[in-house]
Scaffold this active site. Structure first.
Site, PDB file in Angstrom:
ATOM      1  N   LYS A  25      -1.881   6.165  -4.571  1.00  0.00           N
ATOM      2  CA  LYS A  25      -2.857   7.271  -4.137  1.00  0.00           C
ATOM      3  C   LYS A  25      -2.933   8.452  -4.643  1.00  0.00           C
ATOM      4  CE  LYS A  25      -3.673   4.777   0.164  1.00  0.00           C
ATOM      5  NZ  LYS A  25      -2.066   4.410   0.962  1.00  0.00           N
TER       6      LYS A  25
ATOM      7  N   ASN B 164     -11.160   7.152   2.864  1.00  0.00           N
ATOM      8  CA  ASN B 164     -11.616   8.047   3.636  1.00  0.00           C
ATOM      9  C   ASN B 164     -12.868   8.614   3.325  1.00  0.00           C
ATOM     10  OD1 ASN B 164      -9.412   8.030   5.550  1.00  0.00           O
ATOM     11  ND2 ASN B 164      -8.143   8.958   3.641  1.00  0.00           N
TER      12      ASN B 164
ATOM     13  N   ASP C 190       0.795  -1.318   0.137  1.00  0.00           N
ATOM     14  CA  ASP C 190      -0.130   0.112   0.036  1.00  0.00           C
ATOM     15  C   ASP C 190       0.839   1.272  -0.191  1.00  0.00           C
ATOM     16  OD1 ASP C 190      -2.949   1.028   0.357  1.00  0.00           O
ATOM     17  OD2 ASP C 190      -1.672   2.201   1.936  1.00  0.00           O
TER      18      ASP C 190
ATOM     19  N   SER D  65      -4.402   1.674   9.423  1.00  0.00           N
ATOM     20  CA  SER D  65      -3.859   1.787  10.786  1.00  0.00           C
ATOM     21  C   SER D  65      -4.631   0.421  11.657  1.00  0.00           C
ATOM     22  CB  SER D  65      -4.364   3.004  11.538  1.00  0.00           C
ATOM     23  OG  SER D  65      -3.647   3.971  10.674  1.00  0.00           O
TER      24      SER D  65
ATOM     25  N   GLU E  20       4.074   8.202  17.637  1.00  0.00           N
ATOM     26  CA  GLU E  20       5.261   9.224  17.234  1.00  0.00           C
ATOM     27  C   GLU E  20       4.844  10.536  16.697  1.00  0.00           C
ATOM     28  OE1 GLU E  20       7.334   7.441  13.696  1.00  0.00           O
ATOM     29  OE2 GLU E  20       5.518   5.986  13.507  1.00  0.00           O
TER      30      GLU E  20
ATOM     31  N   PRO F 248      11.561  -6.961  10.796  1.00  0.00           N
ATOM     32  CA  PRO F 248      11.168  -8.310   9.928  1.00  0.00           C
ATOM     33  C   PRO F 248      10.458  -9.327  10.971  1.00  0.00           C
ATOM     34  CG  PRO F 248      13.651  -7.681   9.751  1.00  0.00           C
ATOM     35  CD  PRO F 248      13.067  -6.710  10.535  1.00  0.00           C
TER      36      PRO F 248
ATOM     37  N   LEU G  39      -3.687  -1.480  13.611  1.00  0.00           N
ATOM     38  CA  LEU G  39      -3.356  -1.513  15.187  1.00  0.00           C
ATOM     39  C   LEU G  39      -3.698  -0.521  15.864  1.00  0.00           C
ATOM     40  CD1 LEU G  39       0.214  -3.317  14.084  1.00  0.00           C
ATOM     41  CD2 LEU G  39      -1.863  -4.305  15.255  1.00  0.00           C
TER      42      LEU G  39
ATOM     43  N   TYR H 163       3.621   9.711   0.476  1.00  0.00           N
ATOM     44  CA  TYR H 163       4.382   8.914   1.638  1.00  0.00           C
ATOM     45  C   TYR H 163       5.955   9.379   1.510  1.00  0.00           C
ATOM     46  CZ  TYR H 163       0.304   6.309   2.579  1.00  0.00           C
ATOM     47  OH  TYR H 163      -0.938   5.872   3.120  1.00  0.00           O
TER      48      TYR H 163
ATOM     49  N   HIS I  94      -6.859   9.621  -2.379  1.00  0.00           N
ATOM     50  CA  HIS I  94      -6.514   9.556  -0.982  1.00  0.00           C
ATOM     51  C   HIS I  94      -7.539  10.085   0.199  1.00  0.00           C
ATOM     52  CE1 HIS I  94      -2.428   9.226   1.312  1.00  0.00           C
ATOM     53  NE2 HIS I  94      -3.219   9.018   1.969  1.00  0.00           N
TER      54      HIS I  94
ATOM     55  N   ARG J  49       8.410  -8.343  13.323  1.00  0.00           N
ATOM     56  CA  ARG J  49       6.878  -8.137  13.410  1.00  0.00           C
ATOM     57  C   ARG J  49       6.275  -8.298  11.938  1.00  0.00           C
ATOM     58  NH1 ARG J  49       9.310  -4.498  17.226  1.00  0.00           N
ATOM     59  NH2 ARG J  49       9.665  -2.895  15.962  1.00  0.00           N
TER      60      ARG J  49
ATOM     61  N   SER K  36       0.424   3.676  15.253  1.00  0.00           N
ATOM     62  CA  SER K  36       1.167   4.436  14.408  1.00  0.00           C
ATOM     63  C   SER K  36       1.159   5.857  14.953  1.00  0.00           C
ATOM     64  CB  SER K  36       0.447   4.305  13.141  1.00  0.00           C
ATOM     65  OG  SER K  36       0.611   5.194  12.064  1.00  0.00           O
TER      66      SER K  36
HETATM   67  P1  NDP Z   1      -0.402   0.230  11.605  1.00  0.00           P
HETATM   68  O1  NDP Z   1      -1.582  -0.215  12.233  1.00  0.00           O
HETATM   69  O2  NDP Z   1       0.060  -0.690  10.707  1.00  0.00           O
HETATM   70  O3  NDP Z   1       0.651   0.341  12.939  1.00  0.00           O
HETATM   71  C1  NDP Z   1       1.846   0.514  12.690  1.00  0.00           C
HETATM   72  C2  NDP Z   1       2.943   0.779  13.901  1.00  0.00           C
HETATM   73  O4  NDP Z   1       2.828  -0.450  14.576  1.00  0.00           O
HETATM   74  C3  NDP Z   1       4.301   0.944  13.756  1.00  0.00           C
HETATM   75  O5  NDP Z   1       4.625   1.721  14.742  1.00  0.00           O
HETATM   76  C4  NDP Z   1       4.926  -0.518  13.943  1.00  0.00           C
HETATM   77  O6  NDP Z   1       6.220  -0.192  14.612  1.00  0.00           O
HETATM   78  C5  NDP Z   1       4.194  -1.187  15.043  1.00  0.00           C
HETATM   79  N1  NDP Z   1       3.808  -2.434  14.881  1.00  0.00           N
HETATM   80  C6  NDP Z   1       3.516  -3.127  13.467  1.00  0.00           C
HETATM   81  N2  NDP Z   1       3.275  -4.292  13.962  1.00  0.00           N
HETATM   82  C7  NDP Z   1       3.503  -4.663  15.219  1.00  0.00           C
HETATM   83  C8  NDP Z   1       3.508  -5.779  16.269  1.00  0.00           C
HETATM   84  N3  NDP Z   1       3.300  -7.120  15.723  1.00  0.00           N
HETATM   85  N4  NDP Z   1       3.508  -5.491  17.416  1.00  0.00           N
HETATM   86  C9  NDP Z   1       3.854  -4.307  17.923  1.00  0.00           C
HETATM   87  N5  NDP Z   1       3.955  -3.142  17.244  1.00  0.00           N
HETATM   88  C10 NDP Z   1       3.769  -3.471  15.748  1.00  0.00           C
HETATM   89  O7  NDP Z   1      -0.427   1.907  11.092  1.00  0.00           O
HETATM   90  P2  NDP Z   1      -0.387   2.636   9.867  1.00  0.00           P
HETATM   91  O8  NDP Z   1      -0.925   3.841  10.504  1.00  0.00           O
HETATM   92  O9  NDP Z   1       0.966   2.544   9.388  1.00  0.00           O
HETATM   93  O10 NDP Z   1      -1.316   1.961   8.816  1.00  0.00           O
HETATM   94  C11 NDP Z   1      -0.969   1.030   7.954  1.00  0.00           C
HETATM   95  C12 NDP Z   1      -0.834   1.609   6.514  1.00  0.00           C
HETATM   96  O11 NDP Z   1      -2.132   1.799   5.959  1.00  0.00           O
HETATM   97  C13 NDP Z   1      -0.078   2.658   6.404  1.00  0.00           C
HETATM   98  O12 NDP Z   1       1.452   2.233   6.365  1.00  0.00           O
HETATM   99  C14 NDP Z   1      -0.316   3.185   5.044  1.00  0.00           C
HETATM  100  O13 NDP Z   1       0.154   2.448   3.945  1.00  0.00           O
HETATM  101  C15 NDP Z   1      -2.003   3.038   5.063  1.00  0.00           C
HETATM  102  N6  NDP Z   1      -2.622   4.294   5.627  1.00  0.00           N
HETATM  103  C16 NDP Z   1      -3.616   4.830   4.711  1.00  0.00           C
HETATM  104  C17 NDP Z   1      -4.118   5.998   5.270  1.00  0.00           C
HETATM  105  C18 NDP Z   1      -5.093   6.671   4.337  1.00  0.00           C
HETATM  106  O14 NDP Z   1      -5.454   7.676   4.455  1.00  0.00           O
HETATM  107  N7  NDP Z   1      -5.577   5.990   3.167  1.00  0.00           N
HETATM  108  C19 NDP Z   1      -3.896   6.761   6.609  1.00  0.00           C
HETATM  109  C20 NDP Z   1      -3.105   5.684   7.221  1.00  0.00           C
HETATM  110  C21 NDP Z   1      -2.417   4.837   6.956  1.00  0.00           C
HETATM  111  P3  NDP Z   1       7.528  -0.935  13.866  1.00  0.00           P
HETATM  112  O15 NDP Z   1       7.657  -0.486  12.393  1.00  0.00           O
HETATM  113  O16 NDP Z   1       8.441  -0.465  14.671  1.00  0.00           O
HETATM  114  O17 NDP Z   1       7.319  -2.502  13.836  1.00  0.00           O
END
Ligand code: NDP
Length: 317
Positions: free
Chosen positions: A69, A161, A35, A209, A218, A267, A211, A40, A102, A269, A215
């Protein structure tokens, strides 16, 4: 027709210098769905990773599902094709599998040569930098998205969205129907009605997102205590299945019928987030996780546009 894998990989906030490694690691871990987005700021680096994986013989282009997007500044029909071609050339691809609008937010055009990606502020160097809306209706943007399919630049098109009102409207004017709705969804924001409506219209929903808060920590858009992974109910279910809390939350996302696109630069995770097909949550467990819903949206232009860019700009309310 090629299917979008239910567990994809999110590229938001992966630093360009890490992308090639992260994409290679993710492909080695088994991810085939990526994605991406112009916004980005890392599509060239993602492209380098894709190219490296193909050259190493790990995958072919046809094995991969690549989403990108259209950014807010390119909504005018005159700019949609150029924006898509820019993403394609940065990614080193001749077609996308899916191209999404987007945000349902049109911003004033910034030429690619002036600044790329343009982000939210019209001119960050100005004395008083501002986010500037553009009067471009979404139906006009959609017609230009449809033309991309005819040109072979993307196989499918969709939106992110959108709320249910915008989705009804889109379905009324779309000649080529959207195949995917991408929205924020996790146990604190379950979006049951919107997901049901999208299903009624035949769209697949992708949960971003998945999880939840992680995300946004930070970015100061969430607090430590808001992580769904520390919820006792999630931890108990994880213990019962011998899985991690993250795996339970992600399994819940897939089992309710949404695709998920977790991001991880680690890797271990990456593999953890893919390893969710060897167990099944019971109906009671699914319901207990859904009951955590608090309508907590972490990614809300109605909040962050005003805080970060000085313009009150709600879209869901
Ligand atoms: P996620 O829900 O994917 O969470 C990512 C965070 O969780 C990172 O900090 C990561 O840290 C941590 N993480 C990942 N796996 C684990 C695990 N197993 N245990 C603990 N921590 C974990 O959030 P995102 O906001 O990145 O959403 C995913 C994707 O969705 C985005 O990357 C993007 O592609 C898309 N997106 C789209 C949007 C839109 O408007 N269309 C808006 C927001 C996101 P680490 O890297 O250190 O593992």
């Amino acid at each position: 027709m090629k299917q979008m894998a239910d567990v994809g990989f999110g590229m938001w906030k992966v630093a360009p210098e890490d992308c090639e490694r992260v994409v290679m690691e993710a492909i080695k871990a088994g991810y085939r769905h990526f994605d991406c987005a112009a916004d980005y700021g890392n599509e060239e680096a993602v492209g380098a990773g894709i190219r490296a994986a193909i050259e190493a013989g790990l995958v072919t282009r046809e094995d991969l599902w690549i989403t990108s997007k259209l950014w807010n500044t390119f909504h005018h029909p005159d700019h949609v094709e150029a924006a898509c071609r820019k993403s394609l050339s940065d990614l080193g691809l001749d077609y996308l599998d899916l191209y999404l609008i987007h945000f349902p937010i049109a911003l004033e055009y910034v030429p690619i040569e002036t600044r790329y990606p343009p982000e939210w502020i019209f001119d960050p160097e100005a004395d008083a930098p501002e986010m500037r809306r553009a009067p471009v209706p979404l139906h006009a943007t959609w017609a230009a998205m449809e033309a991309l399919v005819d040109l072979g630049l993307t196989h499918q098109i969709g939106v992110c969205n959108y709320n249910s009102g915008l989705l009804h409207d889109l379905m009324a004017y779309a000649v080529k129907k959207p195949s995917v709705l991408q929205i924020e969804a996790h146990p604190y924001l379950t979006q049951e009605k919107l997901i049901r409506l999208a299903g009624d219209y035949g769209l697949k929903v992708t949960a971003f997102s998945p999880l939840g808060a992680l995300s946004y920590l930070e970015l100061d858009m969430a607090k430590q205590g808001e992580s769904v992974l520390t919820e006792p109910v999630v931890r108990d279910i994880a213990d019962a299945h011998g899985k991690t809390a993250a795996q339970v939350v992600l399994r819940w996302g897939v089992q309710r019928g949404t695709a998920i696109i977790p991001k991880s630069s680690n890797p271990g995770r990456m593999r953890e987030n893919l390893a969710i097909t060897d167990f099944r949550l019971t109906d009671e467990e699914m319901a207990a996780i859904a009951a955590l819903n608090a309508n907590r949206r972490f990614n809300d232009p109605g909040v962050f546009c005003e805080q970060a860019f000085g313009l009150f700009n709600p879209i869901y309310d």
